[in-house]
Every structure is written in C-alpha cells, then in structure tokens.
Scaffold this active site. Structure first.
Site, mmCIF file in Angstrom:
data_model
loop_
_atom_site.group_PDB
_atom_site.id
_atom_site.type_symbol
_atom_site.label_atom_id
_atom_site.label_comp_id
_atom_site.label_asym_id
_atom_site.label_seq_id
_atom_site.Cartn_x
_atom_site.Cartn_y
_atom_site.Cartn_z
ATOM 1 N N GLY A 128 0.846 -1.176 0.000
ATOM 2 C CA GLY A 128 0.000 0.000 0.000
ATOM 3 C C GLY A 128 0.888 1.234 0.000
ATOM 4 O O GLY A 128 1.376 1.639 1.054
ATOM 5 N N ALA A 179 0.578 4.443 -0.311
ATOM 6 C CA ALA A 179 0.210 5.541 0.570
ATOM 7 C C ALA A 179 0.369 5.161 2.040
ATOM 8 O O ALA A 179 0.673 6.012 2.882
ATOM 9 C CB ALA A 179 -1.226 5.983 0.295
ATOM 10 N N ASP A 180 0.167 3.884 2.371
ATOM 11 C CA ASP A 180 0.336 3.440 3.747
ATOM 12 C C ASP A 180 1.782 3.523 4.198
ATOM 13 O O ASP A 180 2.061 3.582 5.399
ATOM 14 C CB ASP A 180 -0.157 1.997 3.898
ATOM 15 C CG ASP A 180 -1.672 1.899 3.894
ATOM 16 O OD1 ASP A 180 -2.331 2.952 3.992
ATOM 17 O OD2 ASP A 180 -2.201 0.776 3.776
ATOM 18 N N VAL A 181 2.710 3.508 3.271
ATOM 19 C CA VAL A 181 4.119 3.643 3.597
ATOM 20 C C VAL A 181 4.488 5.108 3.783
ATOM 21 O O VAL A 181 5.245 5.472 4.705
ATOM 22 C CB VAL A 181 4.995 3.010 2.496
ATOM 23 C CG1 VAL A 181 6.474 3.249 2.775
ATOM 24 C CG2 VAL A 181 4.711 1.515 2.397
ATOM 25 N N GLN A 214 -4.983 11.064 3.333
ATOM 26 C CA GLN A 214 -4.032 10.192 2.672
ATOM 27 C C GLN A 214 -3.790 10.598 1.218
ATOM 28 O O GLN A 214 -2.659 10.583 0.737
ATOM 29 C CB GLN A 214 -4.529 8.753 2.746
ATOM 30 C CG GLN A 214 -3.482 7.724 2.378
ATOM 31 C CD GLN A 214 -3.962 6.321 2.657
ATOM 32 O OE1 GLN A 214 -4.919 5.868 2.046
ATOM 33 N NE2 GLN A 214 -3.315 5.625 3.571
#
Length: 406
Positions: free
Chosen positions: A173, A175-177, A207
């Site tokens: 992911g 964006a999760d990083v 995000q």
C-alpha cells in the site's frame, strides 16, 4: 517505564487499524512512547486477519503483518459503543498526550469521541485523524484505503507501461508507507507547540493529499508545459539507460541508471568500451533516448552473462548507479549490508515465536529505537486499566462481566 528513549514520557491512545495508522503509532512506540492500542473482539483490526500467518495458523495473534505494524504497543479490548466503555476511554484521554485514529471521516464524532468531546476532558490533548480524503470537503464521506488515495492523487496514472493499464504493486500500500512519515512529523510538531504554548490541537491528515506531494514533478510539468505526463514503465526522461536488465539465473535482474554524461562514459568503460558505445546515435542523452529500445537490448546482452551481484559490483566500480534486484530471501539471508547493519533483529513473540523485525530506518546515536514485540489481543487490559487508571481488580472483573472490557 523510563528507558532513556527519545519519546519517553509521551503517552498515546491509539484507535488506528489496518495500514497507515498502526505504522505511524508503531514508530512512536519504537522510540519510547507508551502507546495503548484500543481494540475490540467484536470488530478485529483487519491486520490481525491479514496474511501471512505463521505456519498457516489463522488466529488473531498469528498475523505477521500485525506483528510488524504494532511493535512496542500495549493492547486493551474495550467496547466504547457502551456508555461505560466511553467512560473508560475518556479516563484514558485524560491520561494521554496524543489520540490517534484513522477511521472514516466522522466516525469518532458519531461515537462521542470527536476532538471537541475529548478536549472537554483534556484541553491540551493532541488528536490526529487520518482518513482517505480528510474531514472536510465534497468527498469527505468517500471511503478508501491506500489504493484509493494513490489513485485519486494521480499516482497510478504514472505507474505502468505506456501501452498498458495503470499498475500498482499488489503487496504494497504505497500511501500506507508514505503517510506515517507525515503523521509522525505532525504529531512531533504539535507536541513541541504544546511544550511552548500549553495548547493542544487537532490534526486533519488526508491520505490522498500525502500522495499529492509525490506528484509534484508531474504537476509542475503540466503547469509549465501544459502537458500531462504519462506512464513510462521503467524509463526516465532524464536518463538512459534507466531500468532493470535481465541477468543470469531465474528471474534475476539488475537496476541501472545513467543520468549524466560521466555515468554514461562509466557504463561504456564497464562494458569494455564496445564499438556501439562510440556510435553517434548514443553520443548524447537525446540520442540515447531516441534509440532507447536498442540501447536496452545492447546492455541486456552484457548483463545476462553475469549474475546480478557481479553486474552491480562491476558497474559500481566504474561509477555507475546499479543495484541487484533482491528478493526477500536475498535480503534476509545473503545481503552483507543487511547483516553489517543488523537490519532484521529477531524478537520472540509468545504465539508466533522468533521473528525478524525491521527497525525504523533513522538510527539515533544517543536514543536509538528499542524494538519490542507486538501485543496479544487484550494482553494489557489489567496493566492499563488497573495501573494507569487505578481500577481495582473487582472493578475490572465487573467490567469484564458486563462486556465493557472483553
């Protein structure tokens, strides 16, 4: 819990789940903050339900993804949909410095735990809300995870090959990083502001807007030249060659990038100055870009006779940016740089057993991160509710019997 770490004394009430939120609070915990993760047995954190599982055992405490994203935290299980559950949460808010959540916009307000409600019991509380598109705007109610944020920001418009559909790494992911880095910076800034002024504040982090920052070159290109950049695969407009090239072995590759004329000349020397390096069509970057497919074929003819590691080391000796494309086994078992910097220390988890954990990349010389394994579901109910809040054993037992703590 004083252990000399950088964030000793910082207390975090953590409602985050799934991806970006847990990684953000993990970094705070790794550097010494006391992070209390609020969980529920009725609605598990999706990371607890995420592969891979140790030995294929699908249990709430066997997910390696949850293990990695929740190091150093304490876990309590409180049903804050119940009045007594909300009362407990409000008492924990009084204890905390920071409250973090990444539910869809408006969920905390509907639960009676929005920022305005929290600051009534703790005026200087710092609260961070992280959602796909933020707490205001036309699409506030739109739900999504990393894939959606990256898509809406235009990121996927640029990933993939020119003649194919947009692509994204299925296991990552993106964006999760990226989002946790902004979250950590924002909370540290708010803590410093509170130290100087005594004021808490609310942090609204979207995000998709995080991903906007990684679109800056494309946005500038559009504004400057009124054109929209498109997918280029592994190629780069300012370098040639730029990509990954097949090497000896099954699915083995080396990444090579030559931006400057000096790097191009170094590449030619590394390849033994073959006759084609002196051809007019490759003399300039513009020429190399015009004949890029042929250039890539010629470079591949050299790399496929060598292992990825041999090609990398040889090219690096000639001043060429090159790196073997490593798989997880390479990183865990063969990479000498990983071993030299001890990048995967092993921690023992009571259910999963011994497991390697990558620490936060920043290495502080005086107060380094100190990794501790992730919590079992509800493991710290007694510690947090009795030691932190002062509940008696009888009071805790009563709350368990009523399903408030479960």
């Amino acid at each position: 819990m004083d252990n000399g770490q950088a964030l000793d004394g910082v207390k975090v009430l953590d409602f985050t789940w799934w991806g970006a939120g847990p990684f953000f609070t993990k970094y705070l915990a790794d550097f010494g903050a006391t992070v209390v993760k609020v969980e529920s047995r009725k609605r598990l954190d999706l990371l607890r339900l995420s592969e891979p599982y140790r030995d294929g055992r699908v249990e709430v405490d066997t997910s390696a993804m949850f293990l990695h994203a929740n190091t150093g935290k304490l876990s309590i299980t409180v049903d804050f949909s119940l009045p007594k559950g909300r009362e407990l949460i409000m008492r924990l808010v009084q204890w905390a410095d920071v409250v973090a959540e990444n539910f869809s916009a408006g969920f905390m307000e509907r639960s009676g735990l929005g920022y305005e409600a929290l600051r009534q019991v703790k005026p200087d509380i710092i609260m961070l809300s992280s959602s796909c598109l933020g707490q205001t705007g036309v699409y506030t109610d739109l739900r999504g995870h990393a894939l959606v944020g990256a898509a809406l920001s235009g990121h996927f418009h640029l990933t993939g090959y020119p003649d194919a559909e947009p692509t994204t790494p299925a296991s990552i992911g993106v964006a999760d990083v990226f989002q946790p880095m902004f979250s950590v910076a924002a909370v540290l800034a708010a803590l410093e502001h509170r130290r100087r002024t005594g004021e808490g504040q609310y942090i609204d982090l979207a995000q998709a807007e995080v991903m906007d920052h990684y679109m800056t070159p494309a946005l500038l290109e559009m504004q400057a030249n009124h054109g929209s950049p498109h997918r280029t695969g592994n190629r780069h407009p300012q370098a040639a060659p730029h990509g990954v090239f097949r090497c000896q072995g099954d699915d083995r590759w080396v990444a090579i990038a030559a931006f400057t004329q000096e790097e191009w000349q170094g590449l030619c020397r590394a390849l033994g100055n073959p006759a084609w390096c002196g051809e007019e069509r490759f003399a300039t970057l513009a020429g190399r870009k015009q004949h890029e497919a042929e250039l890539e074929r010629l470079v591949t003819a050299w790399t496929q006779k060598r292992t990825a590691e041999e090609a990398m080391e040889h090219l690096q000796r000639h001043g060429v940016a090159a790196g073997a494309v490593q798989n997880p086994q390479d990183m865990m078992e063969r990479d000498p740089q990983v071993r030299a910097r001890d990048l995967f220390p092993v921690l023992h988890h009571p259910v999963i057993g011994d497991c390697a954990h990558p620490p936060p990349p920043p290495q502080l010389s005086r107060s380094p991160a100190q990794l501790k394994t992730s919590p079992l579901l509800g493991e710290h109910n007694e510690m947090v509710l009795c030691q932190f809040l002062g509940l008696s054993a009888e009071e805790l037992a009563g709350l368990i019997n009523e399903g408030v703590v479960h």
